[in-house]
Design a protein around this motif. Structure first.
Motif, PDB file in Angstrom:
ATOM      1  N   PHE A   1      20.728  -4.108  99.413  1.00 48.96           N
ATOM      2  CA  PHE A   1      20.785  -3.188  98.275  1.00 48.96           C
ATOM      3  C   PHE A   1      22.182  -3.184  97.664  1.00 48.96           C
ATOM      4  O   PHE A   1      22.341  -3.200  96.442  1.00 48.96           O
ATOM      5  CB  PHE A   1      20.416  -1.774  98.728  1.00 48.96           C
ATOM      6  N   PHE A   2      23.182  -3.138  98.504  1.00 44.28           N
ATOM      7  CA  PHE A   2      24.572  -3.089  98.030  1.00 44.28           C
ATOM      8  C   PHE A   2      24.899  -4.346  97.229  1.00 44.28           C
ATOM      9  O   PHE A   2      25.466  -4.276  96.139  1.00 44.28           O
ATOM     10  CB  PHE A   2      25.517  -2.947  99.227  1.00 44.28           C
ATOM     11  N   MET A   3      24.518  -5.505  97.772  1.00 41.87           N
ATOM     12  CA  MET A   3      24.797  -6.758  97.078  1.00 41.87           C
ATOM     13  C   MET A   3      24.022  -6.840  95.761  1.00 41.87           C
ATOM     14  O   MET A   3      24.551  -7.294  94.739  1.00 41.87           O
ATOM     15  CB  MET A   3      24.435  -7.932  97.980  1.00 41.87           C
ATOM     16  N   ALA A   4      22.767  -6.405  95.768  1.00 40.11           N
ATOM     17  CA  ALA A   4      21.959  -6.465  94.559  1.00 40.11           C
ATOM     18  C   ALA A   4      22.510  -5.570  93.455  1.00 40.11           C
ATOM     19  O   ALA A   4      22.420  -5.893  92.272  1.00 40.11           O
ATOM     20  CB  ALA A   4      20.517  -6.062  94.877  1.00 40.11           C
ATOM     21  N   MET A   5      23.118  -4.456  93.839  1.00 37.93           N
ATOM     22  CA  MET A   5      23.645  -3.517  92.856  1.00 37.93           C
ATOM     23  C   MET A   5      24.931  -4.021  92.205  1.00 37.93           C
ATOM     24  O   MET A   5      25.133  -3.869  90.994  1.00 37.93           O
ATOM     25  CB  MET A   5      23.899  -2.163  93.516  1.00 37.93           C
ATOM     26  N   TYR A   6      25.803  -4.659  92.976  1.00 39.30           N
ATOM     27  CA  TYR A   6      27.143  -4.976  92.473  1.00 39.30           C
ATOM     28  C   TYR A   6      27.384  -6.463  92.231  1.00 39.30           C
ATOM     29  O   TYR A   6      28.391  -6.825  91.645  1.00 39.30           O
ATOM     30  CB  TYR A   6      28.198  -4.444  93.451  1.00 39.30           C
ATOM     31  N   LYS A   7      26.481  -7.325  92.664  1.00 38.67           N
ATOM     32  CA  LYS A   7      26.694  -8.757  92.451  1.00 38.67           C
ATOM     33  C   LYS A   7      26.568  -9.083  90.968  1.00 38.67           C
ATOM     34  O   LYS A   7      25.611  -8.642  90.312  1.00 38.67           O
ATOM     35  CB  LYS A   7      25.672  -9.552  93.260  1.00 38.67           C
TER      36      LYS A   7
ATOM     37  N   LEU B   1      18.700   5.294  98.614  1.00 46.21           N
ATOM     38  CA  LEU B   1      19.794   4.336  98.610  1.00 46.21           C
ATOM     39  C   LEU B   1      20.100   3.874  97.194  1.00 46.21           C
ATOM     40  O   LEU B   1      21.264   3.811  96.778  1.00 46.21           O
ATOM     41  CB  LEU B   1      19.405   3.151  99.493  1.00 46.21           C
ATOM     42  N   GLN B   2      19.080   3.574  96.443  1.00 51.42           N
ATOM     43  CA  GLN B   2      19.268   3.130  95.066  1.00 51.42           C
ATOM     44  C   GLN B   2      19.893   4.222  94.209  1.00 51.42           C
ATOM     45  O   GLN B   2      20.780   3.953  93.387  1.00 51.42           O
ATOM     46  CB  GLN B   2      17.926   2.694  94.487  1.00 51.42           C
ATOM     47  N   THR B   3      19.437   5.451  94.387  1.00 55.81           N
ATOM     48  CA  THR B   3      19.988   6.570  93.610  1.00 55.81           C
ATOM     49  C   THR B   3      21.481   6.752  93.891  1.00 55.81           C
ATOM     50  O   THR B   3      22.280   6.975  92.975  1.00 55.81           O
ATOM     51  CB  THR B   3      19.235   7.869  93.941  1.00 55.81           C
ATOM     52  N   TYR B   4      21.844   6.636  95.166  1.00 55.94           N
ATOM     53  CA  TYR B   4      23.250   6.791  95.538  1.00 55.94           C
ATOM     54  C   TYR B   4      24.100   5.688  94.917  1.00 55.94           C
ATOM     55  O   TYR B   4      25.154   5.953  94.328  1.00 55.94           O
ATOM     56  CB  TYR B   4      23.390   6.766  97.065  1.00 55.94           C
ATOM     57  N   LEU B   5      23.666   4.454  95.019  1.00 56.79           N
ATOM     58  CA  LEU B   5      24.458   3.344  94.501  1.00 56.79           C
ATOM     59  C   LEU B   5      24.532   3.364  92.977  1.00 56.79           C
ATOM     60  O   LEU B   5      25.546   2.967  92.393  1.00 56.79           O
ATOM     61  CB  LEU B   5      23.863   2.020  94.987  1.00 56.79           C
ATOM     62  N   LEU B   6      23.476   3.829  92.318  1.00 59.18           N
ATOM     63  CA  LEU B   6      23.532   3.953  90.859  1.00 59.18           C
ATOM     64  C   LEU B   6      24.579   4.971  90.427  1.00 59.18           C
ATOM     65  O   LEU B   6      25.196   4.829  89.365  1.00 59.18           O
ATOM     66  CB  LEU B   6      22.151   4.353  90.319  1.00 59.18           C
ATOM     67  N   TYR B   7      24.781   5.987  91.241  1.00 60.67           N
ATOM     68  CA  TYR B   7      25.794   7.004  90.918  1.00 60.67           C
ATOM     69  C   TYR B   7      27.187   6.386  90.895  1.00 60.67           C
ATOM     70  O   TYR B   7      28.041   6.776  90.098  1.00 60.67           O
ATOM     71  CB  TYR B   7      25.715   8.135  91.943  1.00 60.67           C
ATOM     72  N   TYR B   8      27.410   5.401  91.740  1.00 62.36           N
ATOM     73  CA  TYR B   8      28.702   4.713  91.798  1.00 62.36           C
ATOM     74  C   TYR B   8      28.559   3.264  91.322  1.00 62.36           C
ATOM     75  O   TYR B   8      29.164   2.349  91.875  1.00 62.36           O
ATOM     76  CB  TYR B   8      29.237   4.726  93.227  1.00 62.36           C
TER      77      TYR B   8
END
Length: 454
Positions: A382-388, A421-428
């Protein structure tokens, strides 16, 4: 006078039967909209002296292929918000118009043939208009009319491209039918982040089911060509997302059906299943919320959570499962004698252990897939998909991978759902470093004090 008029009409009908061919199109069939859309794209429609202006096809009474006819907006990622938003709002206020000939006759040429297009209304109920179309050509062969209809079907379907078409069950008057409600961009299967192996395994099973060899084998062995899948697990674990991604991968339409409608009956449910196309995905979401529970199991016996086991139960055939639907009615449309073949049935449930074993037994549900809380690998993915970066081929990802490893070590294993998890990462979304830094306070992220402090 009356005898003379009748005689002339009979002569006209007899002569017409030898010299003209006619095809009638009724409003309760999707080909009606397909031909109407084709007509609206022809030059003669714009030059007609009497026309009807519409922004979308919407058959109020029966089948609807109504989807937005607007072209998808072009998006410039470098455009500032104020400018882009003004353009979008302006476009939404002025919708494209399609012109079609009004009621009556219109003559036009198609591939060198003279065609009469006639549009007329059956009945005069303004609230529920019922129209019919007729296409007529000279000659006893209707081959040219069939070509026109086939061209209309191809033109209409070309609008969808590779997008996913969504239908939902609607009731107009006493009748139930499917109405097209959305046309969505395909969701890539890799964008659904769940436990490894689940996606590829499920996709392979469905591809096997749809393959010509499998269809041939089913027919030769006299077996009904149907398949059922139960996706169960906590809310927010990706059950519906997985279904949409599979539909996009297989280029299949999705037919959404709610069992909680109070006006739905066994007869209406049977009608809807009867009208399903040969190849599609039928999605029954949250079937546990519809009341299909283990209430039929004797309270003196222990409850089993092995869905594939065949346990003895105390059954009441007419137990209602939602609105006016009985459990027996639902079971009949799934695998009864008249149940449709070729379709893929996917049910989702947050509490599959509460479902009646008769519903989840093999033959009705062929495989059960549990989608669970995010484990360490999913958190990292999830982390990689959000910021890559979208174009990451020439980008060094070592720093981002290091952050992803540390983030996965920080988040408790199997304690948060993919949706959380997705909601949290979208916030940042603009700062992976800040997402890692604040991950220690994850359990309190949605608390009232934390919301205020932000």
């Amino acid at each position: 006078m009356t005898i003379s008029t009748t005689f002339r009409l009979n002569i006209f009908d007899t002569v017409s039967s030898f010299f003209v061919s006619t095809i009638e199109l009724r409003m309760d069939d999707e080909v009606f909209n397909q031909v109407m859309y084709w007509i609206s794209k022809q030059e003669f429609s714009h030059k007609a002296s009497r026309t009807v202006a519409i922004t979308q096809f919407r058959n109020l009474q029966w089948f609807s292929e109504a989807a937005s006819i607007e072209e998808e907006d072009e998006v410039d990622p470098n455009e500032d918000f104020d400018t882009a938003w003004r353009k979008r709002r302006s476009r939404s206020k002025v919708k494209p118009i399609l012109l079609t000939p009004a009621e009556g006759e219109t003559w036009f040429r198609y591939k060198g043939h003279l065609i009469r297009f006639r549009r007329f209304r059956v009945g005069r109920d303004a609230a529920l208009p019922w129209e019919r179309l007729t296409l007529m050509c000279f000659g006893r062969s209707n081959a040219i009319l069939k070509q026109l209809i086939e061209e209309a079907q191809q033109l209409y379907s070309s609008r969808d491209g590779n997008k996913t078409v969504i239908y939902r069950a609607v009731q107009v008057g006493p009748e139930w039918d499917w109405r097209r409600c959305a046309l969505l961009n395909r969701r890539k299967l890799e964008s659904v982040i769940i436990h490894k192996g689940i996606k590829s395994d499920l996709l392979q099973k469905l591809q096997w089911f749809l393959s010509p060899k499998t269809i041939f084998d089913y027919r030769q062995r006299g077996q009904p060509h149907r398949i059922g899948c139960m996706l169960h697990g906590p809310p927010g674990t990706g059950k519906t997302s997985l279904c949409f991604a599979l539909a996009g991968e297989l280029l299949l339409p999705i037919y959404l059906l709610s069992l909680t409608s109070k006006s739905m009956t066994d007869e209406g449910l049977a009608t809807l299943f009867y009208k399903l196309p040969k190849e599609c995905i039928v999605l029954l979401e949250d079937v546990d919320a519809a009341g299909i529970t283990t209430k039929r199991v004797s309270m003196t016996r222990p409850r089993h959570t092995d869905f594939s086991s065949s346990q003895s139960v105390d059954r009441t055939p007419n137990d209602k499962v939602g609105g006016s639907i009985s459990l027996s009615g639902l079971l009949n449309v799934i695998d009864g004698v008249a149940a449709p073949e070729g379709r893929i049935l996917i049910m989702t449930s947050n509490h599959a252990e509460n479902l009646d074993p008769a519903l989840t037994r093999p033959g009705r549900v062929d495989f059960h897939i549990k989608l669970d809380y995010a484990d360490r690998e999913m958190i990292k993915e999830f982390f990689m998909a959000m910021y890559k970066p979208l174009d990451s081929q020439s980008v060094d990802l070592s720093h981002l991978e290091n952050l992803a490893e540390r983030f996965a070590d920080t988040i408790p294993n199997k304690e948060v759902t993919p949706a959380e998890l997705q909601t949290y990462l979208l916030y940042y979304r603009d700062s992976p470093e800040q997402a890692l830094q604040n991950a220690f306070s994850w359990p309190h992220l949605s608390s009232e004090d934390d919301e205020v402090s932000r």
